[in-house]
Write an enzyme that holds these catalytic residues in place. Sequence first.
Site, PDB file in Angstrom:
ATOM      1  N   GLU A  18      -1.296  -0.501  -4.318  1.00 36.20           N
ATOM      2  CA  GLU A  18      -0.613   0.535  -3.530  1.00 36.20           C
ATOM      3  C   GLU A  18      -0.560   1.941  -4.115  1.00 36.20           C
ATOM      4  OE1 GLU A  18       3.165  -0.967  -2.103  1.00 36.20           O
ATOM      5  OE2 GLU A  18       2.154  -2.465  -0.862  1.00 36.20           O
ATOM      6  N   GLU A  34      -1.480  -8.177   1.059  1.00 34.06           N
ATOM      7  CA  GLU A  34      -0.026  -8.340   1.205  1.00 34.06           C
ATOM      8  C   GLU A  34       0.348  -8.235   2.668  1.00 34.06           C
ATOM      9  OE1 GLU A  34       2.792  -5.951  -0.966  1.00 34.06           O
ATOM     10  OE2 GLU A  34       1.701  -6.171  -2.855  1.00 34.06           O
TER      11      GLU A  34
END
Length: 369
Positions: A191, A302
Site C-alpha cells: 500500500e 487484500e
Amino acid sequence: MLSSILVALCVSAHQSGYGQCGGKGWRGATACASGYTCTRSSVYFSHCLPTTGVNIAGFDFGCGTDGSDTIADAAPPLASLGGADGAAQMSHFVKDDNLNIFRLPVGWQYLVGGTLGGPLDSANFAKYDQLVQACLATGASCIIDIHNYARWNGGIIGQGGPTNDQFTDLWRQLATKYGNTSNIIFGLMNEPHDVDITQWASTVQAAVTAIRKAGATTQIILLPGNDYTSAGAFVPNGSAAALAKVTNLDGSTTNLVFDVHQYLDSDKSGTNAECVTNNTADAFTPLATWLRANNRQALNTETGGGNVASCEKYLCEQLDYLNANSDVYLGYLGWAAGSFSTSYVLSEVPTGNDTSMKDTALVKACIAR
Ligand SMILES: *[C@@H]1O[C@H](CO)[C@@H](O)[C@H](O)[C@H]1NC(C)=O
Ligand SMILES: *[C@@H]1O[C@H](CO)[C@@H](O)[C@H](O)[C@H]1NC(C)=O
Ligand SMILES: *[C@@H]1O[C@H](CO)[C@@H](O)[C@H](O)[C@H]1NC(C)=O
Ligand SMILES: *[C@@H]1O[C@H](CO)[C@@H](O)[C@H](O)[C@H]1NC(C)=O
C-alpha cells in the site's frame, strides 16, 4: 511451423478450471489455466482451483502508514514463539478449505533489525523464515509482503526518505535466500500512498532489477501502485501507465503482476464491519478492461469485511466477478488471519486447536472451497 505447433501444444497443455492436474499415475496437464492453481486433494488427485488464500498477519504488527515500525510490537504467528499457530491455520486452510496461497506481511525494520540499508537481522529473519517454511510446507504459494507503505520512518523511498539502493538491498538479500523456491512470490511493498508515481515506478524498477539479478529469474513479482494500491484508482490515477513500463532484465514483463486491494465498506478503508458494494462497477470492471487491452494481470492481495450478512453477499459477488475474469485476475486473498484477535472486525482467524479448526462466517461463505 514446428515452433508454432509446439506453442499451440503448450497452450492447450494448461488444464482448465476444476480439471485434474495431478495425482498418482496422472499423465495429463499439470499446469493450470490463468487464475487457477494446481491444488492437491490427496495423493491420488490434484485439481485446478481458483487461486485463493488469506493473509497470515503478525510480523507486521507495529507497522504504521507513515512507514514506522515498532519492532517490539511484532506478533509472530508461530506457536513455537508463543504466538498464534499460523502454521496450523495454514494447514487447516489447505486441508479443509482447498486454499492455495498465503501472504505473509512483515515490517522492513523487523527484517533488518532497525538498521536502514543493513543486512538481514539473523535472529529476526530466522523467525520470519519459520513462517515462510511453514507456508511452503503446505504446498501453497507464499507471498513475502514488506508492509511499509513505500516508507521508512516517515520518509518515502526514493523521494527524500531511504534511497532506492537501501530498498533494493533488502530485496537483493531476500531474492538471494528465496530465488530457487518456485512457490515464493515477491510482494515488493504494501500500500504505497501519496507518492510521486513516476518516481515510485523507478523505485519499483530498481527492485525488480535487483531481484532478477540476484538469480530469482522466474518467480512472480507484485508491483504496487499509489493510493494504498486501490484497484479503482489504479488506472485513473496513473499507477497503471507508470508501472506498465517496469520490465525484467530482458525487457519483457513476464511474471510482473500488479498488486491491488479493494475493500467493500462505505469509505473503502477495510475498517468497518458492514459492506456496501462489490466494487465491480467502480473498480474491477474498468481495471479488467485496461488489463485485457494491455495484456497484463493483477492479483488482489487484500479484500474482506466483517463477519456479517452484507459482507457475505458483497464479498462473494466480488470474488465471483474475479473468478469470471480469471484471464486478468490471477486470484485473491482475504484480510486476515494470523495473530489477530478473533474479535478483530475483519478477523479471518479460525478457532479451535491444531487438529480441528473452524472458519469464520465470511471465510466459510466466500473463501473456503
Ligand atoms: C540457485 O541454485 C543454483 C544451483 O544450485 C545456484 O548456483 C544459485 O546461486 C541459486 N540461486 C539463488 C538465487 O539461490
Ligand atoms: C487520486 O489522486 C488524488 C490526488 O492525489 C487523490 O486525492 C485521490 O484520493 C486519488 N483517488 C483515489 C481513488 O484514491
Ligand atoms: C455487483 O453489484 C452490481 C450492482 O449492485 C450488480 O449489478 C452486479 O451483478 C454484482 N456483481 C456480481 C458478480 O454479483
Ligand atoms: C481439539 O478440538 C476437538 C474438537 O473440539 C476435540 O475433540 C479435541 O479433543 C481437541 N484436541 C486437543 C488436542 O485439544
